[in-house]
Structure formats: C-alpha cells, structure tokens
Motif scaffolding. Structure first.
Motif, mmCIF file in Angstrom:
data_model
loop_
_atom_site.group_PDB
_atom_site.id
_atom_site.type_symbol
_atom_site.label_atom_id
_atom_site.label_comp_id
_atom_site.label_asym_id
_atom_site.label_seq_id
_atom_site.Cartn_x
_atom_site.Cartn_y
_atom_site.Cartn_z
ATOM 1 N N ALA A 98 0.835 -1.209 0.000
ATOM 2 C CA ALA A 98 0.000 0.000 0.000
ATOM 3 C C ALA A 98 0.866 1.253 0.000
ATOM 4 O O ALA A 98 0.572 2.222 -0.702
ATOM 5 C CB ALA A 98 -0.942 -0.003 1.205
ATOM 6 N N MET A 99 1.946 1.237 0.773
ATOM 7 C CA MET A 99 2.848 2.393 0.800
ATOM 8 C C MET A 99 3.515 2.586 -0.569
ATOM 9 O O MET A 99 3.647 3.718 -1.041
ATOM 10 C CB MET A 99 3.891 2.235 1.904
ATOM 11 N N GLN A 128 2.227 1.689 -3.380
ATOM 12 C CA GLN A 128 1.168 2.171 -4.262
ATOM 13 C C GLN A 128 0.964 3.674 -4.079
ATOM 14 O O GLN A 128 0.785 4.409 -5.050
ATOM 15 C CB GLN A 128 -0.119 1.414 -3.971
ATOM 16 N N ARG A 129 1.005 4.140 -2.841
ATOM 17 C CA ARG A 129 0.848 5.581 -2.585
ATOM 18 C C ARG A 129 1.999 6.361 -3.215
ATOM 19 O O ARG A 129 1.780 7.428 -3.819
ATOM 20 C CB ARG A 129 0.785 5.857 -1.071
ATOM 21 N N GLU A 163 1.296 6.653 -6.813
ATOM 22 C CA GLU A 163 0.247 7.656 -7.059
ATOM 23 C C GLU A 163 0.857 9.056 -7.112
ATOM 24 O O GLU A 163 0.543 9.846 -7.997
ATOM 25 C CB GLU A 163 -0.802 7.618 -5.948
ATOM 26 N N LEU A 164 1.722 9.337 -6.164
ATOM 27 C CA LEU A 164 2.357 10.659 -6.119
ATOM 28 C C LEU A 164 3.267 10.877 -7.323
ATOM 29 O O LEU A 164 3.270 11.950 -7.919
ATOM 30 C CB LEU A 164 3.128 10.824 -4.804
ATOM 31 N N GLU A 201 -6.084 11.856 -11.919
ATOM 32 C CA GLU A 201 -6.592 11.322 -10.651
ATOM 33 C C GLU A 201 -7.975 10.696 -10.822
ATOM 34 O O GLU A 201 -8.262 9.660 -10.230
ATOM 35 C CB GLU A 201 -6.602 12.417 -9.591
ATOM 36 N N LYS A 218 -9.898 10.678 -6.713
ATOM 37 C CA LYS A 218 -8.473 10.351 -6.798
ATOM 38 C C LYS A 218 -8.278 9.005 -6.134
ATOM 39 O O LYS A 218 -9.253 8.360 -5.767
ATOM 40 C CB LYS A 218 -7.628 11.440 -6.130
ATOM 41 N N THR A 219 -7.059 8.572 -5.985
ATOM 42 C CA THR A 219 -6.785 7.386 -5.179
ATOM 43 C C THR A 219 -5.937 7.794 -3.987
ATOM 44 O O THR A 219 -5.230 8.799 -4.017
ATOM 45 C CB THR A 219 -6.074 6.276 -5.978
ATOM 46 N N PHE A 220 -6.036 6.983 -2.943
ATOM 47 C CA PHE A 220 -5.336 7.230 -1.697
ATOM 48 C C PHE A 220 -4.894 5.861 -1.198
ATOM 49 O O PHE A 220 -5.717 5.073 -0.773
ATOM 50 C CB PHE A 220 -6.314 7.913 -0.729
ATOM 51 N N TYR A 221 -3.602 5.569 -1.333
ATOM 52 C CA TYR A 221 -3.071 4.231 -1.031
ATOM 53 C C TYR A 221 -3.771 3.172 -1.875
ATOM 54 O O TYR A 221 -3.990 2.055 -1.438
ATOM 55 C CB TYR A 221 -3.173 3.913 0.463
ATOM 56 N N GLN A 247 -12.071 1.839 1.847
ATOM 57 C CA GLN A 247 -11.003 0.852 2.016
ATOM 58 C C GLN A 247 -11.607 -0.528 1.782
ATOM 59 O O GLN A 247 -12.382 -1.018 2.606
ATOM 60 C CB GLN A 247 -10.391 0.913 3.411
#
Length: 145
Positions: A15-16, A18-19, A22-23, A38, A74-77, A93
């Motif tokens: 997940a980290m 993936q975040r 995303e950034l 996003e 957008k996505t978040f993690y 989630q």
C-alpha cells in the motif's frame, strides 16, 4: 498479514508503494491535467474491485457525485478517494486490500463531522442497502457542509 522486520506487513508495504506511485504519476501535472489523471486512477481502482468492495465503491462514487460534486476523485493508497484542495475527505477501504472481514467508508480530519467531544469517522459496511446509501448520503453532505 505477516509482519516483517520493519513492523509492516507485505500488504502494508504494498500500500505504501502504491501511494508513492500515485504521487509519482501526478508529479509535474497541474490543474485539469492532474484532475483528469486522478479521476482516471479512481475509476480504474473502482473497476478493479469485485463483490461488496466494488458495490460499495460504486455507491460511494455515485453519492459523492450527487451530494458533493466539488470533491475531486483520486486514489489514496490505492483506495477510491475524494478530496478538496488535494486533501482527502472520504475514501473506501476495500476488504480485499488487507483481507479484512468488511470494507469501510472512512472520513479524514478534513470532513466536517465534528460532534461534541467524540464522533465516528469510519464505517464498516457488510451490505449496501437503501438504508446504508441514505446514511452515507447524509454523512457526505455533512462532511462538506
């Protein structure tokens, strides 16, 4: 979820990562180009979900579109999320992400749900019913009021 020497499980490390991706994927993008990227990522995240995860994510997407159209998808993690000024307000989630019993709809500190000295910010959903949809509609409206 097996913990490693870092204290994070493989799922949490994924997940980290993936975040971080995303950034990286929106780095240098501004305005409409960033919002479009996003939105696309959020749509892809929702489409990848199945079962209750997908049903809930699609319902939340419709609710946010109806009740809080100023929030940006957008996505978040890797989770479908909705933000204002780049700050996530609400996200889904999926249970499948960390192999949990149920998906959740969670609100961040940017949601205006404050109620006295304590209030809930995360809601487990085991079935998307008319009652669940109406409650989520009210929460999203309140979160952006």
């Amino acid at each position: 979820m097996t913990e490693t020497h870092s204290g994070f499980s493989a799922d949490e490390r994924a997940a980290m990562a993936q975040r971080a991706e995303e950034l990286r994927s929106t780095k240098g993008l501004k305005g409409a180009a960033r919002l479009a990227k996003e939105l696309e990522a959020c749509g892809e995240a929702i489409e990848a979900l199945t079962g209750i995860d997908g049903e809930l994510a699609r319902a939340v997407h419709r609710i946010v579109s109806d009740e809080a159209p100023a929030l940006d998808p957008k996505t978040f993690y890797g989770f479908p999320a909705y933000a204002t000024d780049g700050k996530v307000v609400v996200f889904v989630q999926p249970a499948s992400k960390f192999d949990t019993r149920y998906p959740t709809v969670s609100f961040t500190e940017h949601a205006r749900l404050d109620d006295d000295a304590m209030w809930p910010v995360s809601f487990a959903v085991v079935e998307v019913t008319d009652g669940v949809i109406e409650r989520l509609r009210a929460l999203v409206r309140r979160a952006v009021s």
